[in-house]
Design an enzyme around this catalytic site. Structure first.
Site, PDB file in Angstrom:
ATOM      1  N   SER A 116       0.824  -1.211   0.000  1.00  0.00           N
ATOM      2  CA  SER A 116       0.000   0.000   0.000  1.00  0.00           C
ATOM      3  C   SER A 116       0.852   1.253   0.000  1.00  0.00           C
ATOM      4  CB  SER A 116      -0.963  -0.005   1.185  1.00  0.00           C
ATOM      5  OG  SER A 116      -0.241  -0.106   2.379  1.00  0.00           O
ATOM      6  N   HIS A 137      -2.208  -2.302  -6.702  1.00  0.00           N
ATOM      7  CA  HIS A 137      -2.752  -2.006  -5.385  1.00  0.00           C
ATOM      8  C   HIS A 137      -4.275  -2.042  -5.389  1.00  0.00           C
ATOM      9  CE1 HIS A 137      -3.222   0.948  -1.818  1.00  0.00           C
ATOM     10  NE2 HIS A 137      -3.188  -0.294  -1.399  1.00  0.00           N
ATOM     11  N   GLU A 149      -4.700   0.563  -8.389  1.00  0.00           N
ATOM     12  CA  GLU A 149      -3.595   1.453  -8.771  1.00  0.00           C
ATOM     13  C   GLU A 149      -2.482   0.584  -9.361  1.00  0.00           C
ATOM     14  OE1 GLU A 149      -3.694   5.098  -5.519  1.00  0.00           O
ATOM     15  OE2 GLU A 149      -2.868   3.197  -4.865  1.00  0.00           O
ATOM     16  N   ASN A 187      -3.943   6.463  -0.995  1.00  0.00           N
ATOM     17  CA  ASN A 187      -3.523   6.551   0.416  1.00  0.00           C
ATOM     18  C   ASN A 187      -2.895   7.899   0.759  1.00  0.00           C
ATOM     19  OD1 ASN A 187      -4.501   4.119   1.198  1.00  0.00           O
ATOM     20  ND2 ASN A 187      -2.579   3.005   0.975  1.00  0.00           N
TER      21      ASN A 187
HETATM   22  N1  CAA Z   1     -16.043  -8.898   0.633  1.00  0.00           N
HETATM   23  C1  CAA Z   1     -16.851  -9.034  -0.422  1.00  0.00           C
HETATM   24  N2  CAA Z   1     -17.972  -8.325  -0.600  1.00  0.00           N
HETATM   25  C2  CAA Z   1     -18.306  -7.476   0.383  1.00  0.00           C
HETATM   26  C3  CAA Z   1     -17.528  -7.284   1.533  1.00  0.00           C
HETATM   27  C4  CAA Z   1     -16.349  -8.050   1.640  1.00  0.00           C
HETATM   28  N3  CAA Z   1     -15.544  -7.936   2.693  1.00  0.00           N
HETATM   29  N4  CAA Z   1     -18.123  -6.354   2.308  1.00  0.00           N
HETATM   30  C5  CAA Z   1     -19.242  -5.972   1.667  1.00  0.00           C
HETATM   31  N5  CAA Z   1     -19.338  -6.638   0.511  1.00  0.00           N
HETATM   32  C6  CAA Z   1     -20.361  -6.488  -0.504  1.00  0.00           C
HETATM   33  C7  CAA Z   1     -21.712  -6.945   0.009  1.00  0.00           C
HETATM   34  O1  CAA Z   1     -21.886  -8.342  -0.178  1.00  0.00           O
HETATM   35  C8  CAA Z   1     -22.639  -6.124  -0.835  1.00  0.00           C
HETATM   36  O2  CAA Z   1     -22.752  -6.729  -2.122  1.00  0.00           O
HETATM   37  P1  CAA Z   1     -24.128  -6.771  -2.909  1.00  0.00           P
HETATM   38  O3  CAA Z   1     -24.454  -5.341  -3.225  1.00  0.00           O
HETATM   39  O4  CAA Z   1     -23.809  -7.600  -4.125  1.00  0.00           O
HETATM   40  O5  CAA Z   1     -25.105  -7.400  -1.984  1.00  0.00           O
HETATM   41  C9  CAA Z   1     -21.902  -4.801  -1.043  1.00  0.00           C
HETATM   42  O6  CAA Z   1     -20.531  -5.097  -0.786  1.00  0.00           O
HETATM   43  C10 CAA Z   1     -22.364  -3.745  -0.094  1.00  0.00           C
HETATM   44  O7  CAA Z   1     -22.209  -4.253   1.213  1.00  0.00           O
HETATM   45  P2  CAA Z   1     -23.204  -3.959   2.411  1.00  0.00           P
HETATM   46  O8  CAA Z   1     -24.581  -3.716   1.883  1.00  0.00           O
HETATM   47  O9  CAA Z   1     -23.018  -4.991   3.464  1.00  0.00           O
HETATM   48  O10 CAA Z   1     -22.615  -2.655   3.092  1.00  0.00           O
HETATM   49  P3  CAA Z   1     -22.398  -1.220   2.514  1.00  0.00           P
HETATM   50  O11 CAA Z   1     -23.367  -0.838   1.470  1.00  0.00           O
HETATM   51  O12 CAA Z   1     -22.269  -0.401   3.752  1.00  0.00           O
HETATM   52  O13 CAA Z   1     -20.967  -1.307   1.808  1.00  0.00           O
HETATM   53  C11 CAA Z   1     -18.614  -1.110   1.842  1.00  0.00           C
HETATM   54  C12 CAA Z   1     -19.836  -1.761   2.479  1.00  0.00           C
HETATM   55  C13 CAA Z   1     -18.513  -1.581   0.381  1.00  0.00           C
HETATM   56  C14 CAA Z   1     -17.420  -1.589   2.627  1.00  0.00           C
HETATM   57  C15 CAA Z   1     -18.801   0.454   1.876  1.00  0.00           C
HETATM   58  O14 CAA Z   1     -19.079   0.868   3.190  1.00  0.00           O
HETATM   59  C16 CAA Z   1     -17.582   1.200   1.396  1.00  0.00           C
HETATM   60  O15 CAA Z   1     -17.371   1.351   0.199  1.00  0.00           O
HETATM   61  N6  CAA Z   1     -16.748   1.708   2.337  1.00  0.00           N
HETATM   62  C17 CAA Z   1     -15.505   2.410   2.018  1.00  0.00           C
HETATM   63  C18 CAA Z   1     -14.435   1.374   1.714  1.00  0.00           C
HETATM   64  C19 CAA Z   1     -13.118   2.024   1.395  1.00  0.00           C
HETATM   65  O16 CAA Z   1     -12.919   3.240   1.389  1.00  0.00           O
HETATM   66  N7  CAA Z   1     -12.143   1.160   1.112  1.00  0.00           N
HETATM   67  C20 CAA Z   1     -10.790   1.596   0.861  1.00  0.00           C
HETATM   68  C21 CAA Z   1      -9.983   1.436   2.124  1.00  0.00           C
HETATM   69  S1  CAA Z   1      -8.333   1.966   1.878  1.00  0.00           S
HETATM   70  C22 CAA Z   1      -7.554   0.654   1.228  1.00  0.00           C
HETATM   71  O17 CAA Z   1      -8.056  -0.432   1.083  1.00  0.00           O
HETATM   72  C23 CAA Z   1      -6.164   0.912   0.795  1.00  0.00           C
HETATM   73  C24 CAA Z   1      -5.096   0.643   1.769  1.00  0.00           C
HETATM   74  O18 CAA Z   1      -3.994   0.335   1.327  1.00  0.00           O
HETATM   75  C25 CAA Z   1      -5.252   0.848   3.213  1.00  0.00           C
END
Ligand code: CAA
Length: 279
Positions: A116, A137, A149, A187
């Site tokens: 990351s 990434h 990325e 990030n």
């Molecule tokens: N694995 C697979 N699918 C998942 C999942 C997981 N861990 N978590 C949720 N989902 C899927 C669900 O099954 C659902 O799919 P369907 O629409 O097909 O049913 C969909 O995602 C939406 O999930 P939920 O309805 O349970 O929940 P939500 O609408 O609140 O979405 C979320 C959850 C997608 C996590 C959303 O809250 C979100 O986009 N959050 C921000 C995530 C983000 O910013 N990620 C980047 C982090 S930084 C990073 O990763 C980089 C690094 O290097 C640190």
């Protein structure tokens, strides 16, 4: 393709799930069998959820799981077309792993690291496959997030970048290209924003819930920054801030002392049961 994914944590297993769902033979590798099994169980749980919601048919779910092979034997990387490393963020451990893979894989195999924020050039330095190694990434949760990325190291060839970008499109995601720089694009923007939210909380400017509500409703973020910090892991957020600070030598990227305290207290977010919220 035959894809070898090294590391079966949240990111490694999510990445393996994506490739398996697109019909690729996918090897899930980690150094211990229980780590591999834990990653596989995460995928099984997600597949069951998709099945229950009617997003996957029984046949599709079975085919996805059948594309996954679990292994603790690095030799399984022989014959891989693509290796993706998603182990923990330690430069020497990553270099050591790629050094071993260098000797096993065929001369056309593509090498990618899901780091990351570490330097792609330093990970690749001195390896025979330096020109075929790039950053790839993914974002958490990997099966959901559309972005990958693609990061160029000092010696990454144009061909490798083009091939990796094609792979990204072929698994239904969008590549963005980036030169290596601490934190890359997402990030570099996201983690300092989270650090600022932690600072606002520590200074008593607003409550946890109001900070998160403000960014959900005022910036349309799906999660508030403190909720997102818990989701990413407080230790990871702090570690990325440190890497950006070291890389830029800019004191504005100093991690908030509240992050230090939480890591010391073992409040690492969702994975430890408590962060800014309790789980
Ligand atoms: N694995 C697979 N699918 C998942 C999942 C997981 N861990 N978590 C949720 N989902 C899927 C669900 O099954 C659902 O799919 P369907 O629409 O097909 O049913 C969909 O995602 C939406 O999930 P939920 O309805 O349970 O929940 P939500 O609408 O609140 O979405 C979320 C959850 C997608 C996590 C959303 O809250 C979100 O986009 N959050 C921000 C995530 C983000 O910013 N990620 C980047 C982090 S930084 C990073 O990763 C980089 C690094 O290097 C640190």
């Amino acid at each position: 393709m035959k894809v070898f994914v090294a590391g079966c944590g949240t990111m490694g297993s999510g990445i393996a799930q994506v490739f398996a769902s697109f019909g690729h033979e996918t090897i899930m590798f980690d150094r211990e069998a229980d780590l591999v099994d834990r990653g596989y169980a995460l995928i099984e749980k997600q597949v069951r959820r998709q099945l229950d919601k009617g997003r996957l048919t029984q046949e599709e779910a079975e085919a996805l799981l059948a594309n996954l092979k679990r292994s603790t034997d690095l030799d399984e990387a022989k014959g891989a077309d693509l290796v993706i490393e998603a182990i923990f963020e330690d430069l020497e451990t990553k270099r050591d792993l790629f050094g071993k893979l260098d000797k096993l894989c065929h001369p056309d195999c593509l090498f990618a690291t899901n780091t990351s924020s570490l330097s792609i050039s330093k990970i690749a330095q001195g390896q025979d496959h330096e020109s075929r190694l790039a950053g790839m990434h993914f974002f958490n949760p990997a099966p959901v997030m559309k972005l990958v990325e693609v990061i160029r190291g000092a010696k990454t060839s144009d061909t490798a970048i083009d091939r990796i970008a094609d792979v990204v499109r072929a698994i239904g995601k969008e590549p963005v290209l980036c030169q290596e720089s601490p934190g890359f694009i997402v990030n570099r923007l996201l983690i300092p924003m989270i650090n600022e939210a932690v600072d606002l909380l520590a200074r008593g400017v607003a409550s946890r819930d109001d900070i998160d509500q403000a960014m959900r409703l005022g910036a349309n973020h799906p999660m508030g920054p403190l909720q997102l910090a818990d989701f990413i892991g407080i230790d990871i957020v702090r570690n990325i801030m440190e890497i950006i600070q070291e890389g830029t030598k800019d004191p504005k990227y100093q991690p908030s002392p509240l992050l230090d305290r939480m890591v010391k207290d073992g409040k690492l977010g969702r994975k430890s049961g408590e962060g800014f919220y309790k789980y």
